[in-house]
Write an enzyme that holds these catalytic residues in place. Structure first.
Site, PDB file in Angstrom:
ATOM      1  N   VAL A 163    -112.353   1.896 102.803  1.00 53.00           N
ATOM      2  CA  VAL A 163    -111.112   2.645 102.499  1.00 53.00           C
ATOM      3  C   VAL A 163    -110.907   2.665 100.992  1.00 53.00           C
ATOM      4  O   VAL A 163    -110.915   1.611 100.341  1.00 53.00           O
ATOM      5  CB  VAL A 163    -109.883   1.997 103.179  1.00 53.00           C
ATOM      6  N   GLY A 217    -121.836  14.580  97.151  1.00 50.82           N
ATOM      7  CA  GLY A 217    -122.122  13.415  98.005  1.00 50.82           C
ATOM      8  C   GLY A 217    -120.873  12.708  98.477  1.00 50.82           C
ATOM      9  O   GLY A 217    -120.928  11.566  98.924  1.00 50.82           O
ATOM     10  N   LYS A 235    -110.219   5.335 108.999  1.00 53.65           N
ATOM     11  CA  LYS A 235    -109.651   4.462 107.964  1.00 53.65           C
ATOM     12  C   LYS A 235    -108.307   3.896 108.421  1.00 53.65           C
ATOM     13  O   LYS A 235    -107.991   2.730 108.171  1.00 53.65           O
ATOM     14  CB  LYS A 235    -109.474   5.237 106.658  1.00 53.65           C
TER      15      LYS A 235
HETATM   16  N1  LIG Z   1    -120.338   8.973 100.051  1.00 52.78           N
HETATM   17  C1  LIG Z   1    -119.137   8.458  99.804  1.00 52.78           C
HETATM   18  O1  LIG Z   1    -118.466   8.829  98.832  1.00 52.78           O
HETATM   19  C2  LIG Z   1    -118.583   7.373 100.693  1.00 52.78           C
HETATM   20  C3  LIG Z   1    -117.380   6.764 100.335  1.00 52.78           C
HETATM   21  C4  LIG Z   1    -116.892   5.714 101.126  1.00 52.78           C
HETATM   22  C5  LIG Z   1    -117.582   5.344 102.269  1.00 52.78           C
HETATM   23  N2  LIG Z   1    -118.741   5.989 102.604  1.00 52.78           N
HETATM   24  C6  LIG Z   1    -119.449   5.569 103.823  1.00 52.78           C
HETATM   25  O2  LIG Z   1    -120.676   4.963 103.441  1.00 52.78           O
HETATM   26  C7  LIG Z   1    -121.685   5.224 104.425  1.00 52.78           C
HETATM   27  C8  LIG Z   1    -122.904   5.833 103.732  1.00 52.78           C
HETATM   28  O3  LIG Z   1    -122.523   7.043 103.103  1.00 52.78           O
HETATM   29  P1  LIG Z   1    -123.623   7.921 102.353  1.00 52.78           P
HETATM   30  O4  LIG Z   1    -122.872   8.934 101.577  1.00 52.78           O
HETATM   31  O5  LIG Z   1    -124.604   7.027 101.671  1.00 52.78           O
HETATM   32  O6  LIG Z   1    -124.348   8.611 103.619  1.00 52.78           O
HETATM   33  P2  LIG Z   1    -125.768   9.359 103.617  1.00 52.78           P
HETATM   34  O7  LIG Z   1    -126.132   9.791 102.253  1.00 52.78           O
HETATM   35  O8  LIG Z   1    -125.677  10.377 104.708  1.00 52.78           O
HETATM   36  O9  LIG Z   1    -126.794   8.199 104.058  1.00 52.78           O
HETATM   37  C9  LIG Z   1    -126.765   7.599 105.309  1.00 52.78           C
HETATM   38  C10 LIG Z   1    -128.001   6.746 105.465  1.00 52.78           C
HETATM   39  O10 LIG Z   1    -127.968   6.104 106.744  1.00 52.78           O
HETATM   40  C11 LIG Z   1    -129.243   6.313 107.360  1.00 52.78           C
HETATM   41  N3  LIG Z   1    -129.066   6.184 108.817  1.00 52.78           N
HETATM   42  C12 LIG Z   1    -128.332   6.946 109.647  1.00 52.78           C
HETATM   43  N4  LIG Z   1    -128.401   6.462 110.909  1.00 52.78           N
HETATM   44  C13 LIG Z   1    -129.199   5.363 110.851  1.00 52.78           C
HETATM   45  C14 LIG Z   1    -129.684   4.442 111.804  1.00 52.78           C
HETATM   46  N5  LIG Z   1    -129.349   4.540 113.094  1.00 52.78           N
HETATM   47  N6  LIG Z   1    -130.498   3.418 111.384  1.00 52.78           N
HETATM   48  C15 LIG Z   1    -130.861   3.312 110.088  1.00 52.78           C
HETATM   49  N7  LIG Z   1    -130.428   4.169 109.135  1.00 52.78           N
HETATM   50  C16 LIG Z   1    -129.619   5.185 109.521  1.00 52.78           C
HETATM   51  C17 LIG Z   1    -129.698   7.662 106.882  1.00 52.78           C
HETATM   52  O11 LIG Z   1    -131.073   7.835 107.063  1.00 52.78           O
HETATM   53  P3  LIG Z   1    -131.743   9.319 106.953  1.00 52.78           P
HETATM   54  O12 LIG Z   1    -131.365   9.857 105.582  1.00 52.78           O
HETATM   55  O13 LIG Z   1    -133.201   9.061 107.053  1.00 52.78           O
HETATM   56  O14 LIG Z   1    -131.167  10.136 108.054  1.00 52.78           O
HETATM   57  C18 LIG Z   1    -129.318   7.525 105.393  1.00 52.78           C
HETATM   58  O15 LIG Z   1    -130.286   6.748 104.733  1.00 52.78           O
HETATM   59  C19 LIG Z   1    -121.049   6.141 105.480  1.00 52.78           C
HETATM   60  O16 LIG Z   1    -120.633   5.378 106.579  1.00 52.78           O
HETATM   61  C20 LIG Z   1    -119.834   6.727 104.744  1.00 52.78           C
HETATM   62  O17 LIG Z   1    -118.780   7.036 105.626  1.00 52.78           O
HETATM   63  C21 LIG Z   1    -119.258   6.978 101.834  1.00 52.78           C
END
Ligand SMILES: NC(=O)c1ccc[n+]([C@@H]2O[C@H](COP(=O)([O-])OP(=O)(O)OC[C@H]3O[C@@H](n4cnc5c(N)ncnc54)[C@H](OP(=O)(O)O)[C@@H]3O)[C@@H](O)[C@H]2O)c1
Length: 354
Positions: A163, A217, A235
């Site tokens: 959050v 992103g 959240k």
């Molecule tokens: N981006 C932001 O600003 C932000 C802010 C706060 C919180 N978050 C949270 O942080 C987390 C990551 O965000 P992100 O932006 O880094 O997401 P992302 O770029 O979509 O990356 C997600 C990663 O998780 C992997 N993945 C998905 N399912 C999986 C599984 N079952 N086993 C192993 N790996 C798996 C994906 O692999 P593949 O690429 O190979 O599919 C990718 O490497 C999310 O939960 C998001 O809600 C993000």
């Protein structure tokens, strides 16, 4: 005491995890710990386990070049995130016993049940690893179970990035507000929706604003989770579970997203000195907590009305301090990565305190 070395297992290697590794490298001279990555698991980009340590620069360029991490593995084969966690917990049993093994869970939010992230966290704690996550799923769907498990194995389960990125919410309350009861909260906690509403006010198209959030992103991998209010509901459930001691999932939150809000609506509100914002709130009535996520038309004096672009704010209603506000003026991947870094620093602090 010399600096503790943390042994890191990365489940998920997307925007957040890769930014974290770069940030750890950029911040090396400010950290009181060193670190080594021994495993990375993804869904579509393979996995790698190398107990001698993974070259993270190579791992980042491999995934950003859309290649499989399997090519970096001394003995590549197909394995799930849980397989990776269990294999490393066994191979790094000494580090786990010493409290130096940390699982960083950054897979995508699953809004049905929070899986497989909940199982990743459970498996890591069972393997005596600490867990740090930016994924809302585990804390929104299974906080009480996972926290009890963490306590029973004397390990940490931290989720500051779930959050408002790195701006302290959970750690602020945990560390600095002893003996406080939180009876409710109200906030703007989804950056993508706030950005879109702000852009609509400036005459920008909905789809263009969303595309910008995706390019930066910041939007969820599945942006419908933002637009339909699911991210804010997750959240909200996380905040209710941790700060209000209640137990709910995102499905218990009354939810309306911003899809029906048009440029005409937001500009009409502005003409009347008001603003439409996606507001998340929770209130305790007797023993029950009611939580809502919905677009609200706010008077311009309301502090939530003045949040534009990526700004977020959360106002906690407390018994002994009255209303306490936490405001995030800028949001970026670096801030989310910082949330994970700050949780790692607290694990390191705990190791140093022993
Ligand atoms: N981006 C932001 O600003 C932000 C802010 C706060 C919180 N978050 C949270 O942080 C987390 C990551 O965000 P992100 O932006 O880094 O997401 P992302 O770029 O979509 O990356 C997600 C990663 O998780 C992997 N993945 C998905 N399912 C999986 C599984 N079952 N086993 C192993 N790996 C798996 C994906 O692999 P593949 O690429 O190979 O599919 C990718 O490497 C999310 O939960 C998001 O809600 C993000």
């Amino acid at each position: 005491m010399s600096q503790p070395e943390l042994t890191l297992v990365l489940i998920g290697f997307g925007n957040v995890a890769r930014r974290l590794l770069r940030l750890l490298e950029e911040s090396a001279d400010r950290l009181d710990f060193t670190w080594q990555v021994v495993a990375i698991s993804t869904k579509h980009h393979g996995s790698v386990i190398d107990m001698a340590g993974i070259d993270v620069t190579r791992a980042i360029s491999t995934v950003e070049g859309r290649q499989s991490l399997d090519r970096l593995d001394p003995t590549p084969h197909e394995r799930s995130g849980i397989d990776v966690i269990r294999q490393v917990a066994e191979a790094a049993a000494d580090e786990a016993a010493e409290g130096r093994l940390v699982c960083l869970e950054t897979t995508v939010l699953d809004i049905d049940r929070g899986e497989p992230a909940v199982s990743h966290v459970r498996a890591a704690l069972e393997g005596q690893a600490h867990v740090v996550t930016a994924n809302k799923g585990p804390v929104a769907f299974a906080y009480h179970e996972l926290e009890a498990l963490a306590e029973s194995v004397d390990r940490i389960f931290f989720f500051e990035g779930a959050v408002m990125d790195g701006v302290p919410v959970f750690n602020l309350v945990r560390e600095t507000m002893p003996a406080i009861t939180i009876d409710g909260f109200r906030g703007v906690i989804n950056s993508t929706c706030n950005f879109i509403l702000s852009e609509l006010e400036r005459g920008q198209e909905f789809d263009m604003a969303l595309a910008e959030m995706q390019a930066r992103g910041i939007a969820e991998a599945d942006p419908t989770l933002d637009l339909d209010g699911w991210d804010a509901a997750a959240k909200t459930a996380a905040l209710v579970n941790v700060l209000m001691g209640s137990a709910m999932t995102p499905h218990h939150v009354a939810r309306t997203g911003i899809r029906e809000v048009t440029g005409l609506d937001v500009r009409d509100a502005i003409a009347r000195n008001r603003r439409i914002r996606l507001v998340a709130s929770a209130t305790r009535h007797g023993g029950k907590v009611r939580a809502v996520v919905e677009p609200e038309e706010l008077d311009h004096h309301d502090p939530l009305a003045n949040l534009v672009g990526l700004e977020n704010a959360l106002y906690l209603h407390t018994d002994l301090l009255g209303e306490v506000g936490i405001v995030q003026r800028t949001g970026s991947l670096t801030q989310t990565a910082y949330a994970l870094l700050s949780d790692l620093a607290r694990i390191s602090q705990r190791l140093r305190d022993f």
